[in-house]
Design a protein around this motif. Structure first.
Motif, PDB file in Angstrom:
ATOM      1  N   SER A   1       0.815  -1.216   0.000  1.00  0.00           N
ATOM      2  CA  SER A   1       0.000   0.000   0.000  1.00  0.00           C
ATOM      3  C   SER A   1       0.846   1.263   0.000  1.00  0.00           C
ATOM      4  O   SER A   1       0.497   2.255  -0.649  1.00  0.00           O
ATOM      5  N   THR A   2       1.959   1.262   0.731  1.00  0.00           N
ATOM      6  CA  THR A   2       2.830   2.442   0.696  1.00  0.00           C
ATOM      7  C   THR A   2       3.498   2.581  -0.668  1.00  0.00           C
ATOM      8  O   THR A   2       3.780   3.696  -1.121  1.00  0.00           O
TER       9      THR A   2
ATOM     10  N   VAL B   1       1.059   4.379  -2.929  1.00  0.00           N
ATOM     11  CA  VAL B   1       1.149   5.826  -2.707  1.00  0.00           C
ATOM     12  C   VAL B   1       2.385   6.388  -3.403  1.00  0.00           C
ATOM     13  O   VAL B   1       2.322   7.428  -4.070  1.00  0.00           O
TER      14      VAL B   1
ATOM     15  N   THR C   1       1.887   6.630  -7.102  1.00  0.00           N
ATOM     16  CA  THR C   1       0.951   7.700  -7.428  1.00  0.00           C
ATOM     17  C   THR C   1       1.629   9.058  -7.340  1.00  0.00           C
ATOM     18  O   THR C   1       1.454   9.914  -8.218  1.00  0.00           O
TER      19      THR C   1
ATOM     20  N   GLN D   1       2.475  16.493  -1.539  1.00  0.00           N
ATOM     21  CA  GLN D   1       2.671  15.077  -1.854  1.00  0.00           C
ATOM     22  C   GLN D   1       3.622  14.403  -0.875  1.00  0.00           C
ATOM     23  O   GLN D   1       3.465  13.210  -0.568  1.00  0.00           O
TER      24      GLN D   1
ATOM     25  N   MET E   1       1.597  13.359   2.110  1.00  0.00           N
ATOM     26  CA  MET E   1       0.859  12.133   1.816  1.00  0.00           C
ATOM     27  C   MET E   1       1.776  10.912   1.890  1.00  0.00           C
ATOM     28  O   MET E   1       1.492   9.915   2.574  1.00  0.00           O
ATOM     29  N   HIS E   2       2.881  10.987   1.192  1.00  0.00           N
ATOM     30  CA  HIS E   2       3.799   9.860   1.096  1.00  0.00           C
ATOM     31  C   HIS E   2       4.379   9.479   2.455  1.00  0.00           C
ATOM     32  O   HIS E   2       4.356   8.305   2.867  1.00  0.00           O
TER      33      HIS E   2
ATOM     34  N   ALA F   1       1.888   8.081   5.009  1.00  0.00           N
ATOM     35  CA  ALA F   1       1.555   6.685   4.704  1.00  0.00           C
ATOM     36  C   ALA F   1       2.584   5.746   5.338  1.00  0.00           C
ATOM     37  O   ALA F   1       2.231   4.681   5.871  1.00  0.00           O
TER      38      ALA F   1
ATOM     39  N   ILE G   1      -4.200   4.154   5.144  1.00  0.00           N
ATOM     40  CA  ILE G   1      -3.777   5.273   4.304  1.00  0.00           C
ATOM     41  C   ILE G   1      -4.638   6.519   4.529  1.00  0.00           C
ATOM     42  O   ILE G   1      -4.283   7.613   4.133  1.00  0.00           O
TER      43      ILE G   1
ATOM     44  N   ASN H   1      -4.003  10.740   3.629  1.00  0.00           N
ATOM     45  CA  ASN H   1      -4.867  11.609   2.843  1.00  0.00           C
ATOM     46  C   ASN H   1      -5.230  12.862   3.632  1.00  0.00           C
ATOM     47  O   ASN H   1      -5.246  13.980   3.096  1.00  0.00           O
TER      48      ASN H   1
END
Length: 449
Positions: A46-47, A50, A53, A76, A79-80, A83, A202, A206
């Motif tokens: 999942s990380t 991210v 993305t 960003q 976010m990263h 996560a 996550i 967000n």
């Protein structure tokens, strides 16, 4: 009634000099804990989603993407990096009677904004103190779980406040940042009910991204609904009801727990208890016919079956929110660390069979004790010859009543992140965090790159 201006003034008026030595030290320990967890989370699926993305959206920027050797915007990067600090469910938690958020979910955003603003470590600690204080006060005085909202609804407000501080926003801009964040980003509790999915780990990233973007908009002149909390159809009217806060510079950090085990917050005492029982009685899992846990109402609700089936466990996200799974695997393995969340271990017959004989009940007396500051658990393990072993816990190592100091946190850091770092890298990173207020933030992020 609490107002948006009250929060904004607290942000503006709180500086590094207002933090006690104990608060400064506690915040540094929160950073060390989060960084270790982040390092261990870099390879998780999942990380990596991210990360991919973020890479698609931005090729470069002023802020470090931890562990990736690349850079991006503060939005960003928030976010990263959040996560990474959050995904493994090994982060800290604030313990309030009606809400249990994770104040460390604000760390990635505040560090990214501080790096962008070329802040000092003192500035960063002030921003983190503000974020922790606001997150804790909202959780204590304005819980949202029972209204159907996720706790990251608090996170976006707390992170926006911390980011506003390190960006140097004035009072009006700070009010706008909090207003935009709190108006536009109220997350639904469905994230953590029913069949748990990967978004659970996550969602706070967000929120951190949205908080940072809200602060950047305010910095560039965007007005928000500055009566966010007190206005007609505002936050108190629609979400929480009236509430009051008592904001002091960072003192809420002392009410934060450190997770000893990789498990949902409310499972910590029960897991510690079942491991102690298994070791004390040398329990053979093959001879166990039943495991009964008496716990408090919040634990039963969230991870004991009150918000969805916790006996169907097929992936990591479901496993770390299932008391039946966590107690079963902890009894068998006498541990609950990252290894117990590998897919092969989750699906193994021994743990899948044993989790189905776990019974979780809410005890009103234990609920009262939880609301008074404990984290109680009573575990009974019944053997096939009729023998029942019992363990009772008031709390666990890492609870605010039994905090983990630097030595314990360095042990946790080594256990979770040690294999990814050379000894020199490990020592330099720990030393940099211990002396955070003597450095610029860029000196820390350079080591995290």
């Amino acid at each position: 009634m609490t107002t948006t201006l009250e929060f904004a003034r607290f942000v503006r008026e709180t500086d590094y000099e207002d933090l006690s030595a104990d608060v400064r030290d506690a915040l540094k320990r929160r950073v060390l804990d989060s960084v270790g967890i982040a390092i261990a989370a870099e390879t998780d699926a999942s990380t990596r989603i991210v990360d991919r993305t973020v890479a698609e959206l931005e090729a470069d920027g002023p802020c470090t993407l931890w562990g990736r050797g690349r850079r991006a915007s503060p939005v960003q990067a928030a976010m990263h990096n959040t996560a990474l600090t959050r995904y493994l469910d090994y982060m800290d938690s604030f313990l309030a009677p009606g809400e249990t958020p994770h104040p460390s979910d604000t760390i990635g955003a505040v560090i990214a904004a501080a790096e962008y603003a070329e802040s000092t470590g003192e500035d960063l600690l002030a921003g983190l103190a503000i974020a922790y204080e606001i997150q804790g006060e909202l959780a204590w005085n304005a819980p949202v779980r029972d209204e159907g909202f996720d706790h990251v609804t608090h996170t976006v407000i707390a992170a926006a406040a911390g980011v506003a501080k390190v960006l140097g926003l004035d009072e009006l801009e700070t009010q706008n940042a909090i207003a935009i964040a709190g108006t536009a980003h109220n997350a639904l509790r469905v994230t953590r009910t029913g069949g748990i999915n990967e978004w659970k780990g996550i969602a706070s990233a967000n929120a951190a991204r949205n908080a940072t973007y809200a602060a950047m908009l305010a910095r560039n002149g965007m007005d928000g609904p500055r009566d966010l909390f007190e206005g007609q159809k505002g936050w108190q009217d629609v979400i929480s009801g009236p509430f009051e806060v008592e904001l002091t510079p960072g003192e809420r950090v002392h009410d934060v727990m450190t997770k000893r085990y990789v498990a949902e917050t409310y499972a910590q005492s029960a897991v510690e208890g079942v491991v102690e029982l298994a070791e004390r009685e040398d329990v053979d899992p093959d001879d166990v016919t039943g495991i009964k846990l008496e716990t408090f109402a919040g634990a039963k609700l969230i991870i004991g079956g009150g918000e969805g089936n916790r006996y169907e466990v097929e992936n990591r996200a479901q496993a770390d929110h299932s008391l039946p799974y966590m107690l079963a695997v902890a009894l068998i393995d006498r541990d609950l660390s990252l290894t117990q969340y590998e897919r092969e271990r989750i699906l193994a017959a021994d743990v899948q069979d044993l989790l189905r004989v776990v019974d979780v009940t809410a005890n009103p007396d234990l609920t009262e004790r939880f609301e008074a500051g404990e984290m109680p658990a009573i575990v009974d393990v019944t053997m096939d010859d009729g023998t029942t072993y019992r363990v009772e816990k008031d709390a666990f190592r890492g609870h605010p009543t039994d905090p983990i100091g630097w030595n314990g946190l360095e042990e946790k850091f080594d256990a979770v992140a040690g294999e990814y770092l050379a000894s020199g890298e490990r020592d330099e990173l720990v030393e940099r965090i211990r002396g955070l207020d003597e450095r610029n933030v860029s000196e820390l992020t350079a080591l995290l790159a």
